[in-house]
Motif scaffolding. Structure first.
Motif, PDB file in Angstrom:
ATOM      1  N   LEU A 103      41.473  41.778  49.806  1.00 30.62           N
ATOM      2  CA  LEU A 103      41.940  40.414  49.561  1.00 30.62           C
ATOM      3  C   LEU A 103      41.004  39.672  48.605  1.00 30.62           C
ATOM      4  CD1 LEU A 103      43.064  39.408  53.163  1.00 30.62           C
ATOM      5  CD2 LEU A 103      44.477  40.246  51.279  1.00 30.62           C
ATOM      6  N   GLN A 104      39.715  39.930  48.700  1.00 27.62           N
ATOM      7  CA  GLN A 104      38.754  39.302  47.789  1.00 27.62           C
ATOM      8  C   GLN A 104      38.973  39.787  46.357  1.00 27.62           C
ATOM      9  OE1 GLN A 104      34.955  40.241  49.575  1.00 27.62           O
ATOM     10  NE2 GLN A 104      34.974  38.430  50.895  1.00 27.62           N
ATOM     11  N   SER A 105      39.303  41.069  46.202  1.00 30.80           N
ATOM     12  CA  SER A 105      39.572  41.604  44.870  1.00 30.80           C
ATOM     13  C   SER A 105      40.774  40.905  44.245  1.00 30.80           C
ATOM     14  CB  SER A 105      39.835  43.110  44.951  1.00 30.80           C
ATOM     15  OG  SER A 105      38.688  43.811  45.355  1.00 30.80           O
ATOM     16  N   ILE A 106      41.816  40.702  45.031  1.00 31.16           N
ATOM     17  CA  ILE A 106      43.011  40.022  44.529  1.00 31.16           C
ATOM     18  C   ILE A 106      42.688  38.577  44.143  1.00 31.16           C
ATOM     19  CG2 ILE A 106      45.302  39.163  45.178  1.00 31.16           C
ATOM     20  CD1 ILE A 106      45.621  41.630  46.936  1.00 31.16           C
ATOM     21  N   GLU A 107      41.891  37.924  44.966  1.00 31.44           N
ATOM     22  CA  GLU A 107      41.575  36.514  44.731  1.00 31.44           C
ATOM     23  C   GLU A 107      40.696  36.325  43.505  1.00 31.44           C
ATOM     24  OE1 GLU A 107      39.440  32.727  47.028  1.00 31.44           O
ATOM     25  OE2 GLU A 107      39.987  34.545  48.126  1.00 31.44           O
ATOM     26  N   THR A 108      39.694  37.182  43.314  1.00 31.23           N
ATOM     27  CA  THR A 108      38.730  36.990  42.226  1.00 31.23           C
ATOM     28  C   THR A 108      39.170  37.626  40.904  1.00 31.23           C
ATOM     29  OG1 THR A 108      37.492  38.960  42.928  1.00 31.23           O
ATOM     30  CG2 THR A 108      36.805  36.833  43.826  1.00 31.23           C
ATOM     31  N   ARG A 109      39.886  38.791  40.993  1.00 33.38           N
ATOM     32  CA  ARG A 109      40.261  39.500  39.767  1.00 33.38           C
ATOM     33  C   ARG A 109      41.746  39.423  39.454  1.00 33.38           C
ATOM     34  NH1 ARG A 109      37.585  45.322  40.758  1.00 33.38           N
ATOM     35  NH2 ARG A 109      38.847  45.093  42.644  1.00 33.38           N
ATOM     36  N   GLY A 110      42.541  39.060  40.444  1.00 31.64           N
ATOM     37  CA  GLY A 110      43.986  39.014  40.234  1.00 31.64           C
ATOM     38  C   GLY A 110      44.652  40.369  40.363  1.00 31.64           C
ATOM     39  N   TRP A 111      43.892  41.385  40.730  1.00 26.69           N
ATOM     40  CA  TRP A 111      44.438  42.726  40.933  1.00 26.69           C
ATOM     41  C   TRP A 111      43.499  43.476  41.870  1.00 26.69           C
ATOM     42  CZ3 TRP A 111      41.297  46.825  39.332  1.00 26.69           C
ATOM     43  CH2 TRP A 111      40.264  46.490  38.456  1.00 26.69           C
ATOM     44  N   VAL A 112      43.943  44.627  42.345  1.00 30.96           N
ATOM     45  CA  VAL A 112      43.117  45.371  43.292  1.00 30.96           C
ATOM     46  C   VAL A 112      43.327  46.869  43.102  1.00 30.96           C
ATOM     47  CG1 VAL A 112      44.902  45.271  45.086  1.00 30.96           C
ATOM     48  CG2 VAL A 112      42.525  45.656  45.749  1.00 30.96           C
ATOM     49  N   ASP A 113      42.268  47.636  43.259  1.00 32.22           N
ATOM     50  CA  ASP A 113      42.326  49.095  43.285  1.00 32.22           C
ATOM     51  C   ASP A 113      41.886  49.511  44.684  1.00 32.22           C
ATOM     52  OD1 ASP A 113      42.004  51.826  43.098  1.00 32.22           O
ATOM     53  OD2 ASP A 113      41.087  51.780  41.111  1.00 32.22           O
ATOM     54  N   ILE A 114      42.845  49.691  45.565  1.00 39.04           N
ATOM     55  CA  ILE A 114      42.554  49.967  46.967  1.00 39.04           C
ATOM     56  C   ILE A 114      41.708  51.225  47.123  1.00 39.04           C
ATOM     57  CG2 ILE A 114      43.584  50.623  49.195  1.00 39.04           C
ATOM     58  CD1 ILE A 114      45.892  48.748  48.565  1.00 39.04           C
ATOM     59  N   GLU A 115      42.022  52.262  46.354  1.00 38.98           N
ATOM     60  CA  GLU A 115      41.297  53.520  46.479  1.00 38.98           C
ATOM     61  C   GLU A 115      39.832  53.360  46.078  1.00 38.98           C
ATOM     62  OE1 GLU A 115      44.569  56.935  45.592  1.00 38.98           O
ATOM     63  OE2 GLU A 115      44.239  55.468  44.005  1.00 38.98           O
ATOM     64  N   ASN A 116      39.578  52.592  45.041  1.00 41.87           N
ATOM     65  CA  ASN A 116      38.196  52.373  44.611  1.00 41.87           C
ATOM     66  C   ASN A 116      37.440  51.513  45.624  1.00 41.87           C
ATOM     67  OD1 ASN A 116      36.043  52.554  42.485  1.00 41.87           O
ATOM     68  ND2 ASN A 116      36.313  50.341  42.489  1.00 41.87           N
ATOM     69  N   ASP A 117      38.103  50.483  46.154  1.00 40.34           N
ATOM     70  CA  ASP A 117      37.456  49.659  47.185  1.00 40.34           C
ATOM     71  C   ASP A 117      37.102  50.501  48.406  1.00 40.34           C
ATOM     72  OD1 ASP A 117      37.600  47.408  45.636  1.00 40.34           O
ATOM     73  OD2 ASP A 117      39.324  46.534  46.647  1.00 40.34           O
ATOM     74  N   TYR A 118      37.999  51.411  48.761  1.00 41.03           N
ATOM     75  CA  TYR A 118      37.728  52.314  49.883  1.00 41.03           C
ATOM     76  C   TYR A 118      36.473  53.145  49.617  1.00 41.03           C
ATOM     77  CZ  TYR A 118      38.015  56.705  52.498  1.00 41.03           C
ATOM     78  OH  TYR A 118      37.716  57.801  53.256  1.00 41.03           O
ATOM     79  N   TYR A 119      36.380  53.707  48.418  1.00 43.44           N
ATOM     80  CA  TYR A 119      35.248  54.574  48.099  1.00 43.44           C
ATOM     81  C   TYR A 119      33.926  53.810  48.116  1.00 43.44           C
ATOM     82  CZ  TYR A 119      32.308  57.859  45.495  1.00 43.44           C
ATOM     83  OH  TYR A 119      31.291  58.707  45.108  1.00 43.44           O
ATOM     84  N   GLN A 120      33.940  52.583  47.583  1.00 44.32           N
ATOM     85  CA  GLN A 120      32.711  51.787  47.580  1.00 44.32           C
ATOM     86  C   GLN A 120      32.250  51.488  49.002  1.00 44.32           C
ATOM     87  OE1 GLN A 120      31.072  51.407  44.744  1.00 44.32           O
ATOM     88  NE2 GLN A 120      32.815  52.447  43.758  1.00 44.32           N
TER      89      GLN A 120
END
Length: 377
Positions: free
Chosen positions: A109-126
């Motif tokens: 949700l933070q990725s969507i709010e700050t960047r306007g898009w999200v890469d769920i797989e990358n967030d998972y890996y981090q």
């Protein structure tokens, strides 16, 4: 000579399909809001988040009948605002409501709010890499369960989307003649020898029917990273399909995870000797079907050009893309970019991402086709 067409989510979106992760998350919130309307309980929760109505003993079902219904059209029953905005309003009303997220979902949700898009797989890996810290606040098992839950929901969402019609310009581009001007300096000789021509550019063969037909791709593989059937709308006598990450028709074979073995921390993950850490590694999951080996056989069969249609070339697929881009038979990488009404485009973003999939930057500079010779999607 062959052509490999890498198809990503931008390909579906170019067909008018709402297949972005943002669309998916908005659908998820819509389902949660509907659940609050029908469950008649002050608490609605799943593995990602918990929604709670406070003080229900004093004012039972007030939220269901007055607050939530105010956001729906009385006649169409549609939401007046995006469900994500409604959830934000609920979250901000801390006196009456409580909204709590898992660390993974909060990151999304933070990725969507700050960047306007999200890469769920990358967030998972981090977040997976953070589990080596004792104070991260979650376990590998919990993180994996949440990713599996998201995968199930994503499949459920995509199954609600109807396939659109093919786009003629994209079909023409996929089966188009090779243009030798696109070939890398290092690979041009190999490519022309395989084709059987001794020319410098397409113009020299343009008016010679027999010679021009030598520039028709012998084989074309649509390597789709999507799960939808959009790619299958396109057909030709020399065209094959490879759903490298699985397809909706066979959800048991869908691959959803990370594939960045070039990352400096990947060896550390291997050294931890915990199979739970490797549960969603794409390279391991590839072994469950023939798709990966079919791709390798295609790469090894002849020189090939790469088209990139709608794939961001981000790090979550870096291992696979590196195998393709640095393959000895790769003679050209041609990205199709998106252009907005204000004349801005994402060609440079795509090329920057492509560069991260190379370990040999000399090959990167030689093989990627310059913007002047590329087209929009």
């Amino acid at each position: 000579m062959n052509r490999l067409v890498i198809i990503g989510n931008g390909f579906d979106m170019a067909h008018g399909l709402k297949t972005s992760y943002m669309d998916f998350i908005n659908w998820y919130w819509e389902q949660r809001l509907y659940a609050l309307l029908t469950e008649q309980t002050p608490i609605s929760k799943d593995i990602l988040c918990k929604l709670e109505i406070k003080n229900t003993s004093e004012c039972p079902n007030w939220f269901n009948f007055f607050y939530l219904h105010s956001f729906r059209d009385l006649f169409t029953r549609e939401w007046k605002f995006p469900p994500s905005d409604i959830i934000s309003g609920i979250k901000n009303n801390t006196e009456d409501f409580s909204v709590t997220y898992s660390r993974f979902f909060e990151t999304i949700l933070q990725s969507i709010e700050t960047r306007g898009w999200v890469d769920i797989e990358n967030d998972y890996y981090q977040l997976l890499k953070e589990t080596k810290k004792s104070d991260c606040g979650y376990t590998v098992k919990e993180l994996n369960e949440q990713l599996s839950f998201l995968q199930e929901k994503l499949v459920e969402y995509l199954q609600t989307i109807d396939t659109n019609q093919p786009i003629n310009n994209l079909h023409d581009a996929i089966i188009d003649y090779f243009d030798p001007a696109d070939f890398s300096t290092e690979g041009r000789k190999k490519a022309l020898e395989d084709i059987g021509l001794d020319i410098k550019n397409f113009e020299e063969a343009k008016y010679n029917y027999e010679e021009r037909n030598k520039l028709i791709p012998r084989r074309i593989m649509l390597l789709s990273f999507n799960y939808t059937a959009t790619a299958k709308m396109y057909g030709n006598f020399n065209l094959d399909f490879n759903y490298i990450h699985g397809e909706l028709e066979h959800p048991e074979n869908i691959i959803f995870g990370y594939g960045d073995e070039l990352d400096k921390d990947y060896q550390t993950i291997l050294d931890m000797n915990d199979n739970e850490l490797l549960k969603h590694v794409k390279s391991v999951k590839y072994l469950e079907t023939r798709n990966y080996h079919n791709m390798l056989e295609f790469l090894m069969s002849a020189p090939f050009q790469v088209y990139i249609m709608g794939h961001s070339c981000g790090n979550s697929d870096r291992t696979l893309l590196n195998t393709i881009f640095e393959h000895e038979n790769c003679v050209s990488i041609k990205p199709f970019y998106h252009k907005w009404p204000d004349d801005k485009d994402n060609y440079l973003d795509i090329v920057q991402n492509i560069s991260r999939n190379f370990t040999n930057m000399r090959l990167f500079r030689d093989r990627v086709v310059n913007k002047e010779q590329c087209k929009t999607i």
